[in-house]
Design an enzyme around this catalytic site. Structure first.
Site, short mmCIF file in Angstrom:
data_model
loop_
_atom_site.label_atom_id
_atom_site.label_comp_id
_atom_site.label_asym_id
_atom_site.label_seq_id
_atom_site.Cartn_x
_atom_site.Cartn_y
_atom_site.Cartn_z
N GLU A 126 28.03 8.55 36.00
CA GLU A 126 28.57 10.40 35.23
C GLU A 126 28.47 11.15 35.96
OE1 GLU A 126 25.30 12.45 32.84
OE2 GLU A 126 24.88 12.84 34.28
N HIS B 189 20.65 -16.57 36.69
CA HIS B 189 19.89 -17.24 35.82
C HIS B 189 20.75 -16.18 34.56
CE1 HIS B 189 16.75 -20.19 37.77
NE2 HIS B 189 17.23 -18.62 38.37
N LYS C 208 27.29 15.14 21.59
CA LYS C 208 25.97 16.16 20.96
C LYS C 208 26.59 17.07 20.33
CE LYS C 208 23.97 16.60 26.04
NZ LYS C 208 24.17 17.56 27.06
#
Length: 547
Positions: free
Chosen positions: A354, A385, A513
């Site tokens: 960000e 793994h 938004k």
């Protein structure tokens, strides 16, 4: 902002030349210098940290050029501006003063001619009193019972930071249980509330404006859950706010005396040091919260005062630029060998991506070079793994940070020795690998037939030459955690200055938004707005299949 044409600087051009030379040299060759570790590592006994960057693909010339690049970018000049309260976040016309929140000196810090330290200290004192009262049982719920569970409702920096710290310091926890709700997906709050008792639950609502969609939606759901059982008056005993909007907080039913302030000069992703850290103080105690601040302050002073050649966050930043801009690395893995730090990579994703996921430079022009990398990772040994295969033998070039601790908080058999054996083995394997000859020799020694050796050998070669930093603390404490977080904060800042971008705004989060607010009424059967063919049909399918 001062200007310099990045790709035209002698430092950039010198690094391009050095890259053409050093890319032909393997770390095996570089480590023929028996003094390499001493040249390219830093030990700080006061903090209890070793920073080993010797397993990077650099020589003395590379390092010198990188340090010259940092000097030319005037990192110290910008750092002093940040620490002194200048408005270096120029697109929002704001100071950037998360460092003031952990200022442990008596030095005043001014914003618009006003010393902000008295206000910061007042909020800290209020946090201390509240967390002490909550933990001791002096603060009780509407039914007179002690609070046993705290639910933090926030999103982004109001969630990731305190959640990561609480998880990292879980060993030290001796207060109420702490839960975090962030996602607007109802499943998030549902799964938390279903196991709690309203009479012993406190909600911390963290929203600067007290209008954040996700946070207020979840807070209203929590309030209904509480008041359905205990009545409207119970809100005052079971909710506190971290906000600056007194009007909205009071409308919600929270006593303004139970509102903890923070400021516009603190960005969300840097806010865990502020009142946003209240759940930390409730969970581990205010004294431990102060130790966290102390560790960050220690690194603040190191960053400001250590010469670049011995400055850990500066070196971390410079190496990141080296790989991003000259080696073509598009991602960077953060690999903590501590289960307590399992949320640290996700926290850094926001902190780094960000901040430095930008394309526009100081002069308002689009950059013609790479900026912030993709940050990702997992705690060791789990990652070994899953994705280490790609780091070792894949086609992507991925620099890695390995974070470890000499002494674990807990001591259970030889678990830690086995964990750290993997920590050391992975950086060694990534650096030096296995040659064709070594693989064939090992297979022959294992009794594999010549025909199978021929088939298996290319699959078992490890090219090595994969760069890593080793960040090794003596132990995991609130102080060393604060230091670790601050190291990365200042690394991110330094890279932003080197790339000539604003690390402290986040305009890229806004458009989604706005569009979500346009679409929401359509999902409730209201006006159909104009959309592209894909979005329009997806909304149509959603609405037609709702139950």
């Amino acid at each position: 902002m001062s200007k310099f044409g990045l790709k035209n600087t002698p430092q950039w051009q010198g690094l391009e030349k050095n890259y053409r030379e050093i890319k032909k040299i393997h770390l095996r060759e570089l480590f023929k210098d028996e003094n390499r570790f001493n040249k390219f590592s830093i030990r700080d006994n006061d903090l209890g940290i070793t920073f080993d960057y010797s397993k990077n693909i650099i020589n003395s010339d590379t390092f010198k050029l990188l340090i010259e690049f940092v000097k030319a970018a005037k990192v110290t000049e910008y750092a002093k501006k940040m620490f002194s309260g200048e408005k270096i976040n120029w697109t929002e016309k704001r100071a950037v003063l998360h460092t003031a929140l952990r200022n442990r000196s008596n030095m005043p810090i001014y914003v618009n001619g006003k010393d902000v330290m008295p206000e910061i200290k007042a909020v800290l004192k209020k946090m201390e009193n509240f967390s002490n009262d909550l933990r001791s049982g002096k603060w009780v719920g509407a039914t007179g019972k002690k609070v046993t569970d705290v639910v933090n409702i926030g999103i982004g920096g109001s969630d990731l930071g305190p959640k990561m710290v609480c998880e990292s310091l879980k060993y030290y926890a001796d207060g109420p249980n702490v839960y975090f709700v962030s996602n607007i997906d109802g499943a998030d709050i549902y799964e938390v509330l279903k196991k709690l008792n309203p009479g012993t639950t406190l909600f911390i609502v963290a929203s600067k404006t007290f209008t954040t969609l996700e946070t207020i939606t979840n807070a209203l759901t929590a309030r209904k859950w509480l008041t359905d059982k205990l009545g409207d008056k119970a809100v005052a005993n079971h909710f506190v706010a971290l906000s600056t909007n007194v009007k909205k907080v009071k409308e919600f039913g929270i006593d303004e005396n139970n509102m903890f302030e923070f400021w516009s000069f603190v960005g969300g992703r840097y806010s865990l040091w502020s009142a946003i850290g209240l759940p930390i103080a409730c969970y581990v105690g205010f004294d431990k919260f102060i130790e966290l601040l102390d560790g960050a302050y220690y690194i603040d002073q190191h960053f400001l005062n250590a010469p670049y050649e011995k400055n850990i966050p500066v070196i971390m930043a410079a190496l990141g630029v080296w790989y991003n801009n000259f080696w073509g690395a598009s991602s960077h893995a953060v690999l903590p060998y501590s289960q307590y730090l399992n949320k640290f990579p996700a926290y850094l994703q926001q902190g780094d991506m960000e901040s430095n996921g930008k394309t526009i430079n100081f002069e308002g022009r689009r950059v013609d070079y790479g900026t912030g990398p993709i940050i990702w990772g997992e705690s060791g040994t789990n990652g070994q793994h899953s994705f280490y295969q790609l780091i070792h033998q894949g086609t992507k070039f991925i620099p890695c940070d390995f974070i470890g601790f000499v002494n674990p908080p807990e001591k259970i058999g030889d678990h830690h020795e086995k964990l750290m054996a993997n920590y050391f083995a992975q950086t060694e394997a990534l650096a030096f690998g296995l040659t064709k000859e070594e693989v064939a020799k090992n297979l022959k020694k294992a009794g594999i037939s010549p025909a199978d050796i021929k088939i298996l050998t290319p699959h078992k070669i490890f090219e090595g030459n994969k760069p890593t930093n080793s960040i090794l603390f003596d132990e995991l404490t609130p102080r060393t955690l604060g230091a670790l977080i601050a190291l990365y904060e200042h690394k991110i800042f330094t890279q932003g200055i080197m790339w000539r971008i604003n690390s402290f705004d986040q305009w890229g989060v806004e458009l989604g938004k706005v569009l979500a607010n346009v679409i929401l009424p359509e999902l409730k059967g209201q006006t159909d707005n104009k959309h592209d063919n894909s979005t329009k049909n997806l909304i149509k399918i959603f609405n037609s299949n709702k139950k």
